[in-house]
Design a protein around this motif. Sequence first.
Motif, PDB file in Angstrom:
ATOM      1  N   ARG A   1     -85.650   5.597  39.917  1.00 44.53           N
ATOM      2  CA  ARG A   1     -84.921   4.366  40.269  1.00 44.53           C
ATOM      3  C   ARG A   1     -84.787   3.438  39.060  1.00 44.53           C
ATOM      4  N   VAL A   2     -85.836   3.387  38.239  1.00 48.03           N
ATOM      5  CA  VAL A   2     -85.773   2.591  37.013  1.00 48.03           C
ATOM      6  C   VAL A   2     -84.656   3.131  36.121  1.00 48.03           C
ATOM      7  N   THR A   3     -84.599   4.435  35.962  1.00 47.23           N
ATOM      8  CA  THR A   3     -83.565   5.058  35.136  1.00 47.23           C
ATOM      9  C   THR A   3     -82.174   4.754  35.685  1.00 47.23           C
ATOM     10  N   GLU A   4     -82.020   4.791  37.004  1.00 50.12           N
ATOM     11  CA  GLU A   4     -80.732   4.439  37.622  1.00 50.12           C
ATOM     12  C   GLU A   4     -80.352   3.000  37.287  1.00 50.12           C
ATOM     13  N   ALA A   5     -81.319   2.095  37.334  1.00 48.94           N
ATOM     14  CA  ALA A   5     -81.051   0.688  37.007  1.00 48.94           C
ATOM     15  C   ALA A   5     -80.636   0.545  35.546  1.00 48.94           C
ATOM     16  N   TRP A   6     -81.307   1.268  34.655  1.00 48.39           N
ATOM     17  CA  TRP A   6     -80.923   1.225  33.239  1.00 48.39           C
ATOM     18  C   TRP A   6     -79.510   1.769  33.054  1.00 48.39           C
ATOM     19  N   ASP A   7     -79.197   2.877  33.732  1.00 47.81           N
ATOM     20  CA  ASP A   7     -77.876   3.478  33.605  1.00 47.81           C
ATOM     21  C   ASP A   7     -76.782   2.554  34.140  1.00 47.81           C
ATOM     22  N   ALA A   8     -77.110   1.749  35.142  1.00 43.64           N
ATOM     23  CA  ALA A   8     -76.128   0.857  35.761  1.00 43.64           C
ATOM     24  C   ALA A   8     -75.837  -0.377  34.918  1.00 43.64           C
ATOM     25  N   ASP A   9     -76.708  -0.703  33.975  1.00 43.69           N
ATOM     26  CA  ASP A   9     -76.518  -1.895  33.157  1.00 43.69           C
ATOM     27  C   ASP A   9     -76.640  -1.523  31.686  1.00 43.69           C
ATOM     28  N   PRO A  10     -75.510  -1.307  31.029  1.00 45.58           N
ATOM     29  CA  PRO A  10     -75.557  -0.891  29.626  1.00 45.58           C
ATOM     30  C   PRO A  10     -76.222  -1.918  28.707  1.00 45.58           C
ATOM     31  N   ALA A  11     -76.378  -3.158  29.159  1.00 42.11           N
ATOM     32  CA  ALA A  11     -77.050  -4.185  28.348  1.00 42.11           C
ATOM     33  C   ALA A  11     -78.549  -3.930  28.281  1.00 42.11           C
ATOM     34  N   HIS A  12     -79.049  -3.029  29.111  1.00 45.72           N
ATOM     35  CA  HIS A  12     -80.481  -2.714  29.167  1.00 45.72           C
ATOM     36  C   HIS A  12     -81.316  -3.987  29.176  1.00 45.72           C
ATOM     37  N   PRO A  13     -81.547  -4.552  30.344  1.00 50.33           N
ATOM     38  CA  PRO A  13     -82.355  -5.771  30.410  1.00 50.33           C
ATOM     39  C   PRO A  13     -83.716  -5.559  29.747  1.00 50.33           C
ATOM     40  N   PRO A  14     -84.350  -6.644  29.326  1.00 47.30           N
ATOM     41  CA  PRO A  14     -85.595  -6.542  28.568  1.00 47.30           C
ATOM     42  C   PRO A  14     -86.818  -6.192  29.401  1.00 47.30           C
ATOM     43  N   GLY A  15     -86.601  -5.959  30.662  1.00 47.16           N
ATOM     44  CA  GLY A  15     -87.715  -5.625  31.534  1.00 47.16           C
ATOM     45  C   GLY A  15     -87.211  -5.375  32.937  1.00 47.16           C
ATOM     46  N   TYR A  16     -88.146  -5.228  33.852  1.00 44.74           N
ATOM     47  CA  TYR A  16     -87.790  -5.099  35.256  1.00 44.74           C
ATOM     48  C   TYR A  16     -88.963  -5.533  36.111  1.00 44.74           C
ATOM     49  N   LEU A  17     -88.656  -5.821  37.367  1.00 43.22           N
ATOM     50  CA  LEU A  17     -89.668  -6.222  38.343  1.00 43.22           C
ATOM     51  C   LEU A  17     -89.813  -5.137  39.389  1.00 43.22           C
ATOM     52  N   ILE A  18     -91.027  -4.972  39.859  1.00 44.00           N
ATOM     53  CA  ILE A  18     -91.285  -4.100  40.997  1.00 44.00           C
ATOM     54  C   ILE A  18     -91.673  -5.024  42.151  1.00 44.00           C
ATOM     55  N   ARG A  19     -90.957  -4.880  43.261  1.00 48.33           N
ATOM     56  CA  ARG A  19     -91.114  -5.803  44.384  1.00 48.33           C
ATOM     57  C   ARG A  19     -92.568  -5.900  44.859  1.00 48.33           C
ATOM     58  N   GLY A  20     -93.061  -7.137  44.885  1.00 46.41           N
ATOM     59  CA  GLY A  20     -94.415  -7.402  45.354  1.00 46.41           C
ATOM     60  C   GLY A  20     -95.496  -6.898  44.421  1.00 46.41           C
ATOM     61  N   HIS A  21     -95.114  -6.530  43.216  1.00 51.51           N
ATOM     62  CA  HIS A  21     -96.049  -5.841  42.337  1.00 51.51           C
ATOM     63  C   HIS A  21     -96.162  -6.502  40.969  1.00 51.51           C
ATOM     64  N   GLY A  22     -95.071  -6.676  40.261  1.00 53.34           N
ATOM     65  CA  GLY A  22     -95.169  -7.290  38.947  1.00 53.34           C
ATOM     66  C   GLY A  22     -94.015  -6.939  38.039  1.00 53.34           C
ATOM     67  N   VAL A  23     -94.246  -7.121  36.731  1.00 47.53           N
ATOM     68  CA  VAL A  23     -93.193  -7.031  35.734  1.00 47.53           C
ATOM     69  C   VAL A  23     -93.559  -6.011  34.648  1.00 47.53           C
ATOM     70  N   TYR A  24     -92.529  -5.383  34.081  1.00 45.82           N
ATOM     71  CA  TYR A  24     -92.653  -4.515  32.906  1.00 45.82           C
ATOM     72  C   TYR A  24     -91.765  -5.058  31.808  1.00 45.82           C
ATOM     73  N   VAL A  25     -92.284  -5.084  30.572  1.00 44.20           N
ATOM     74  CA  VAL A  25     -91.495  -5.409  29.388  1.00 44.20           C
ATOM     75  C   VAL A  25     -91.890  -4.452  28.270  1.00 44.20           C
ATOM     76  N   TRP A  26     -91.066  -4.371  27.233  1.00 46.91           N
ATOM     77  CA  TRP A  26     -91.357  -3.528  26.082  1.00 46.91           C
ATOM     78  C   TRP A  26     -90.658  -4.111  24.867  1.00 46.91           C
ATOM     79  N   ALA A  27     -91.099  -3.666  23.704  1.00 45.04           N
ATOM     80  CA  ALA A  27     -90.499  -4.088  22.439  1.00 45.04           C
ATOM     81  C   ALA A  27     -90.904  -3.091  21.358  1.00 45.04           C
ATOM     82  N   GLU A  28     -90.465  -3.357  20.143  1.00 43.94           N
ATOM     83  CA  GLU A  28     -90.758  -2.457  19.030  1.00 43.94           C
ATOM     84  C   GLU A  28     -92.229  -2.416  18.670  1.00 43.94           C
TER      85      GLU A  28
END
Length: 187
Positions: free
Chosen positions: A133-160
């Motif tokens: 599902r994360v991959t589907e979200a990335w594929d749907a938004d070519p801007a590739h947001p800087p992170g994502y949220l998992i409902r009721g769970h928390g946040v993911y971010v990444w960088a170099e």
Amino acid sequence: MDSRGWVPATAGNISVRLPDGRIAITRSGFHKGFIPEDGVMTVDLDGRPEQSNLRPSAETGLHCGIYRRFPQAGAALHGHSVPATVLSRLAGPQVTLAGYELLKAFPGLPTHEAAIRLPVLENDQDIARLQARVTEAWDADPAHPPGYLIRGHGVYVWAEDMPGALLRLEALEFMLACELEARRLPR
């Protein structure tokens, strides 16, 4: 992350990509404010432990998904802050952050006159299905947001690198806290 309340109890996880391509990630069951020497382990890009007697975080697959998708990613962080957890429960399929000065913390956004859309994905204990599902979200938004949220769970971010990932997490947590506060105001 611990001192700011973003990884309570044993929640959250932290990883870095090592020069040889392996991933160093926090092990399951350790408080991230008091990580012992054996609280970090190495896995390959598919999440397989280098030492079979050690158990990686249950969400190792999500970290590996980041590293596979973004070859420049050198660090990934996952937190369970109150704003990220609450907003992910209240939001629809995404949280839009617009007009914040701190949006400049993200690549390609040189001004506050910008917006990012963070996907909000349904929580799932089947990590492979969640990563799909994360991959589907990335594929749907070519801007590739800087992170994502998992409902009721928390946040993911990444960088170099880790300083960049911490910068993104801090900026994102600030904006999420602002959004939560704004929802409390009378309209």
